[in-house]
Design an enzyme around this catalytic site. Structure first.
Site, mmCIF file in Angstrom:
data_model
loop_
_atom_site.group_PDB
_atom_site.id
_atom_site.type_symbol
_atom_site.label_atom_id
_atom_site.label_comp_id
_atom_site.label_asym_id
_atom_site.label_seq_id
_atom_site.Cartn_x
_atom_site.Cartn_y
_atom_site.Cartn_z
ATOM 1 N N GLU A 117 -0.967 -8.704 5.358
ATOM 2 C CA GLU A 117 -0.709 -8.790 6.814
ATOM 3 C C GLU A 117 -1.989 -8.598 7.618
ATOM 4 O OE1 GLU A 117 -0.149 -6.262 4.928
ATOM 5 O OE2 GLU A 117 -0.441 -4.371 6.011
ATOM 6 N N CYS A 121 0.819 -1.213 0.000
ATOM 7 C CA CYS A 121 0.000 0.000 0.000
ATOM 8 C C CYS A 121 0.858 1.272 0.000
ATOM 9 C CB CYS A 121 -0.993 -0.050 1.148
ATOM 10 S SG CYS A 121 -2.420 1.011 0.863
ATOM 11 N N HIS A 136 -3.162 -5.508 1.554
ATOM 12 C CA HIS A 136 -2.495 -5.776 2.842
ATOM 13 C C HIS A 136 -2.619 -7.250 3.242
ATOM 14 C CE1 HIS A 136 -2.113 -1.501 4.155
ATOM 15 N NE2 HIS A 136 -3.182 -1.333 3.395
HETATM 16 N N1 GLN Z 1 -3.513 6.349 1.036
HETATM 17 C C1 GLN Z 1 -2.262 6.104 1.700
HETATM 18 C C2 GLN Z 1 -1.128 6.892 1.037
HETATM 19 O O1 GLN Z 1 -1.345 7.511 0.053
HETATM 20 C C3 GLN Z 1 -1.928 4.632 1.701
HETATM 21 C C4 GLN Z 1 -2.925 3.875 2.532
HETATM 22 C C5 GLN Z 1 -2.400 2.625 3.156
HETATM 23 O O2 GLN Z 1 -1.198 2.377 3.218
HETATM 24 N N2 GLN Z 1 -3.302 1.812 3.671
HETATM 25 O O3 GLN Z 1 -0.036 6.884 1.521
#
Ligand code: GLN
Length: 202
Positions: free
Chosen positions: A181, A85, A179
């Site tokens: 995890e 992410c 994710h």
């Molecule tokens: N929206 C977040 C970002 O731009 C990422 C979200 C996440 O890691 N769950 O950094």
């Protein structure tokens, strides 16, 4: 898994974000884990996970601690790195409608918060062939990015959801929008640890 698992040390970048869940998965598989906060920590590890969180915050802390250049150097030497992410955003070469890439270690362009507000978070299930072609993998998306462009033929697409690319690999660099995890499924972590074993022992 292979007997080498117990000798591996996997680092989780611990500047901000969802660190503990990755540590739990790594240790459940039988590897040692350490929290990476400085260059010394980085020198001890066989693989690095950059967790989800807020990419702009993590990026600022990476610069403050000088860990950005240290991570780039380690990656060039072959250290396996997996970003989930926000971690995917930090690893990507280009970010849509935004500043330039942060670590710029994988030849992709990402779109941040790509799924819009009404579906900020959702779970999808699909087969990821590189992980396990026999059973679907649960994918948790939280204000997730997706890959809007592949910038090199070296980038392998591991998973797409609704025609959007959500998992990629380029050599030793792995990035997922979702994710693993946050589920009890250890298969994606095992896949990364396998890359770390091959890098260390082959
Ligand atoms: N929206 C977040 C970002 O731009 C990422 C979200 C996440 O890691 N769950 O950094």
């Amino acid at each position: 898994m292979q007997k080498e698992v117990g000798s591996l040390i996997i680092g989780v970048l611990a500047l901000q974000g969802g660190v503990n869940e990755h540590v739990h998965h790594i240790e459940s598989i039988g590897c040692k884990s350490i929290l990476v906060k400085n260059a010394l920590d980085l020198s001890l590890i066989d693989g690095l996970i950059i967790p989800g969180g807020e990419s702009t915050t993590i990026s600022k802390l990476l610069k403050l601690t000088n860990l950005d250049s240290e991570i780039i150097q380690k990656a060039k030497q072959g250290l396996p790195i997996w970003g989930t992410c926000a971690g995917m955003i930090l690893l990507s070469k280009e970010i849509e409608n935004d500043e330039n890439g942060h670590l710029s270690l994988i030849n992709i362009r990402v779109k941040r918060n790509a799924y819009g507000r009404q579906i900020d978070s959702f779970v999808a299930k699909d087969i990821i062939n590189s992980i396990d072609s026999s059973e679907e993998f649960p994918m948790v998306f939280i204000r997730a990015p997706y890959v809007s462009k592949i910038l090199s033929s070296q980038v392998e697409i591991l998973a797409s959801i609704d025609n959007n690319i959500v998992a990629v690999r380029e050599g030793n660099i792995l990035a997922t929008s979702f994710h693993p995890e946050l589920t009890s499924d250890l298969r994606f972590h095992k896949y990364f640890i396998d890359i770390c074993i091959k890098n260390k022992f082959n």
